[in-house]
Design a protein around this motif. Structure first.
Motif, PDB file in Angstrom:
ATOM      1  N   GLY A  12      -9.348  14.273   3.489  1.00  0.00           N
ATOM      2  CA  GLY A  12      -9.006  15.524   2.565  1.00  0.00           C
ATOM      3  C   GLY A  12      -7.796  15.675   1.894  1.00  0.00           C
ATOM      4  N   ASP A  13      -6.759  14.950   2.130  1.00  0.00           N
ATOM      5  CA  ASP A  13      -5.481  14.618   1.304  1.00  0.00           C
ATOM      6  C   ASP A  13      -5.694  14.137   0.068  1.00  0.00           C
ATOM      7  OD1 ASP A  13      -3.986  16.063   3.345  1.00  0.00           O
ATOM      8  OD2 ASP A  13      -3.133  14.399   4.148  1.00  0.00           O
ATOM      9  N   THR A  14      -4.966  14.439  -1.107  1.00  0.00           N
ATOM     10  CA  THR A  14      -4.928  13.874  -2.311  1.00  0.00           C
ATOM     11  C   THR A  14      -3.533  13.029  -2.481  1.00  0.00           C
ATOM     12  OG1 THR A  14      -6.378  15.286  -3.375  1.00  0.00           O
ATOM     13  CG2 THR A  14      -5.167  14.048  -4.798  1.00  0.00           C
ATOM     14  N   VAL A  15      -3.748  11.665  -2.714  1.00  0.00           N
ATOM     15  CA  VAL A  15      -2.691  10.840  -2.927  1.00  0.00           C
ATOM     16  C   VAL A  15      -2.279  10.436  -4.391  1.00  0.00           C
ATOM     17  CG1 VAL A  15      -1.594   8.784  -1.997  1.00  0.00           C
ATOM     18  CG2 VAL A  15      -2.817  10.032  -0.414  1.00  0.00           C
ATOM     19  N   SER A  16      -1.096  10.388  -4.873  1.00  0.00           N
ATOM     20  CA  SER A  16      -0.891   9.796  -6.123  1.00  0.00           C
ATOM     21  C   SER A  16       0.747   9.260  -6.007  1.00  0.00           C
ATOM     22  CB  SER A  16      -0.750  10.954  -7.320  1.00  0.00           C
ATOM     23  OG  SER A  16      -0.112  11.740  -6.967  1.00  0.00           O
ATOM     24  N   GLU A  17       0.655   8.537  -7.197  1.00  0.00           N
ATOM     25  CA  GLU A  17       2.094   7.708  -7.145  1.00  0.00           C
ATOM     26  C   GLU A  17       2.417   7.664  -8.804  1.00  0.00           C
ATOM     27  OE1 GLU A  17       4.931   4.122  -5.652  1.00  0.00           O
ATOM     28  OE2 GLU A  17       2.700   4.490  -4.796  1.00  0.00           O
ATOM     29  N   VAL A  18       3.639   8.219  -9.087  1.00  0.00           N
ATOM     30  CA  VAL A  18       4.103   8.580 -10.577  1.00  0.00           C
ATOM     31  C   VAL A  18       5.588   7.767 -10.327  1.00  0.00           C
ATOM     32  CG1 VAL A  18       4.815   9.932 -12.346  1.00  0.00           C
ATOM     33  CG2 VAL A  18       2.813  10.559 -10.799  1.00  0.00           C
ATOM     34  N   ASN A  19       5.669   6.732 -11.541  1.00  0.00           N
ATOM     35  CA  ASN A  19       6.900   6.216 -11.438  1.00  0.00           C
ATOM     36  C   ASN A  19       7.633   5.815 -10.003  1.00  0.00           C
ATOM     37  OD1 ASN A  19       6.792   6.360 -14.571  1.00  0.00           O
ATOM     38  ND2 ASN A  19       7.792   8.249 -14.135  1.00  0.00           N
ATOM     39  N   PHE A  68      10.105  -2.188  -8.430  1.00  0.00           N
ATOM     40  CA  PHE A  68       8.773  -2.285  -8.299  1.00  0.00           C
ATOM     41  C   PHE A  68       8.216  -0.700  -8.515  1.00  0.00           C
ATOM     42  CE2 PHE A  68      10.745  -5.473  -5.668  1.00  0.00           C
ATOM     43  CZ  PHE A  68       9.935  -6.748  -5.987  1.00  0.00           C
ATOM     44  N   VAL A  69       8.153  -0.530  -9.669  1.00  0.00           N
ATOM     45  CA  VAL A  69       7.541   0.940 -10.002  1.00  0.00           C
ATOM     46  C   VAL A  69       5.927   0.589 -10.306  1.00  0.00           C
ATOM     47  CG1 VAL A  69       7.639   2.651 -11.606  1.00  0.00           C
ATOM     48  CG2 VAL A  69       9.734   1.405 -10.756  1.00  0.00           C
ATOM     49  N   ARG A  70       5.166   1.640  -9.649  1.00  0.00           N
ATOM     50  CA  ARG A  70       3.845   1.455  -9.993  1.00  0.00           C
ATOM     51  C   ARG A  70       3.197   2.807 -10.101  1.00  0.00           C
ATOM     52  NH1 ARG A  70       5.408   0.508  -5.606  1.00  0.00           N
ATOM     53  NH2 ARG A  70       4.645  -0.618  -3.917  1.00  0.00           N
ATOM     54  N   ASP A  71       2.344   3.090 -10.594  1.00  0.00           N
ATOM     55  CA  ASP A  71       1.333   4.304 -10.711  1.00  0.00           C
ATOM     56  C   ASP A  71       0.017   4.154  -9.899  1.00  0.00           C
ATOM     57  OD1 ASP A  71       3.391   5.865 -12.230  1.00  0.00           O
ATOM     58  OD2 ASP A  71       2.479   5.319 -14.224  1.00  0.00           O
ATOM     59  N   ILE A  72      -0.499   5.278  -9.059  1.00  0.00           N
ATOM     60  CA  ILE A  72      -1.677   5.419  -8.553  1.00  0.00           C
ATOM     61  C   ILE A  72      -2.214   7.036  -9.014  1.00  0.00           C
ATOM     62  CG2 ILE A  72      -2.833   5.467  -6.538  1.00  0.00           C
ATOM     63  CD1 ILE A  72      -0.479   3.977  -5.261  1.00  0.00           C
ATOM     64  N   GLU A  73      -3.443   6.614  -9.810  1.00  0.00           N
ATOM     65  CA  GLU A  73      -3.926   8.016 -10.121  1.00  0.00           C
ATOM     66  C   GLU A  73      -4.285   8.567  -8.822  1.00  0.00           C
ATOM     67  OE1 GLU A  73      -7.406   7.556 -12.492  1.00  0.00           O
ATOM     68  OE2 GLU A  73      -6.268   5.813 -13.564  1.00  0.00           O
ATOM     69  N   ALA A  74      -4.463  10.072  -8.769  1.00  0.00           N
ATOM     70  CA  ALA A  74      -4.642  10.914  -7.708  1.00  0.00           C
ATOM     71  C   ALA A  74      -5.945  10.589  -7.160  1.00  0.00           C
ATOM     72  CB  ALA A  74      -4.893  12.249  -8.342  1.00  0.00           C
ATOM     73  N   THR A  75      -6.009  10.263  -5.945  1.00  0.00           N
ATOM     74  CA  THR A  75      -7.106   9.777  -5.140  1.00  0.00           C
ATOM     75  C   THR A  75      -7.029  10.605  -3.737  1.00  0.00           C
ATOM     76  OG1 THR A  75      -6.416   7.483  -5.683  1.00  0.00           O
ATOM     77  CG2 THR A  75      -7.941   7.591  -3.887  1.00  0.00           C
ATOM     78  N   LEU A  76      -8.399  11.102  -3.556  1.00  0.00           N
ATOM     79  CA  LEU A  76      -8.637  11.882  -2.421  1.00  0.00           C
ATOM     80  C   LEU A  76      -8.871  10.742  -1.373  1.00  0.00           C
ATOM     81  CD1 LEU A  76      -9.554  14.593  -1.235  1.00  0.00           C
ATOM     82  CD2 LEU A  76     -12.029  14.400  -1.883  1.00  0.00           C
ATOM     83  N   VAL A  77      -8.475  10.985  -0.069  1.00  0.00           N
ATOM     84  CA  VAL A  77      -8.806  10.217   0.991  1.00  0.00           C
ATOM     85  C   VAL A  77     -10.069  10.885   1.642  1.00  0.00           C
ATOM     86  CG1 VAL A  77      -7.669   9.448   3.105  1.00  0.00           C
ATOM     87  CG2 VAL A  77      -6.265   9.949   1.308  1.00  0.00           C
ATOM     88  N   PRO A  78     -11.206   9.924   1.914  1.00  0.00           N
ATOM     89  CA  PRO A  78     -12.185  10.411   2.440  1.00  0.00           C
ATOM     90  C   PRO A  78     -12.023  10.843   3.890  1.00  0.00           C
ATOM     91  CG  PRO A  78     -12.283   8.121   1.310  1.00  0.00           C
ATOM     92  CD  PRO A  78     -10.915   8.523   1.380  1.00  0.00           C
ATOM     93  N   ASP A  79     -12.875  11.655   4.187  1.00  0.00           N
ATOM     94  CA  ASP A  79     -12.934  12.001   5.631  1.00  0.00           C
ATOM     95  C   ASP A  79     -13.048  11.052   6.680  1.00  0.00           C
ATOM     96  OD1 ASP A  79     -12.407  14.871   4.911  1.00  0.00           O
ATOM     97  OD2 ASP A  79     -14.657  15.343   5.095  1.00  0.00           O
ATOM     98  N   GLY A  80     -12.336  10.870   7.855  1.00  0.00           N
ATOM     99  CA  GLY A  80     -12.319   9.937   8.623  1.00  0.00           C
ATOM    100  C   GLY A  80     -11.686   8.621   8.460  1.00  0.00           C
TER     101      GLY A  80
END
Length: 92
Positions: A12-19, A68-80
């Motif tokens: 249910g959480d949304t994870v992202s990484e910017v710079n 080690f800089v990376r970007d991860i688009e907003a990703t919804l962690v699936p239930d469970g």
């Protein structure tokens, strides 16, 4: 060998990484710069810094490197499911 991973998000959480900066539900997890207990941890990248981070009531140190800089688009962690990160995530 022991492998340490931290649960940084749950279903249910949304994870992202910017710079290279991790966000969980839009909130940065980057902590303030802190004194490293042992500079040898930072080799071979002497430009790395220790940061004091917090997850809920738990505070811990991380080692971050601007190499080690990376970007991860907003990703919804699936239930469970869980989103895990290692202590030396810039190198793992």
């Amino acid at each position: 060998m022991n492998i340490v991973k931290r649960v940084v998000a749950v279903g249910g959480d949304t994870v992202s990484e910017v710079n290279g900066e991790l966000f969980v539900n839009g909130v940065s997890s980057r902590g303030e710069v802190a004194q490293c207990p042992d500079r040898a941890q930072l080799e071979p990248d002497p430009n790395s810094v220790c940061r004091r981070a917090r997850s809920g009531a738990v505070e811990y140190l991380t080692v971050d490197s601007d190499n080690f800089v990376r970007d991860i688009e907003a990703t919804l962690v699936p239930d469970g499911h869980f989103w895990l990160r290692g202590d030396h995530r810039d190198r793992s």
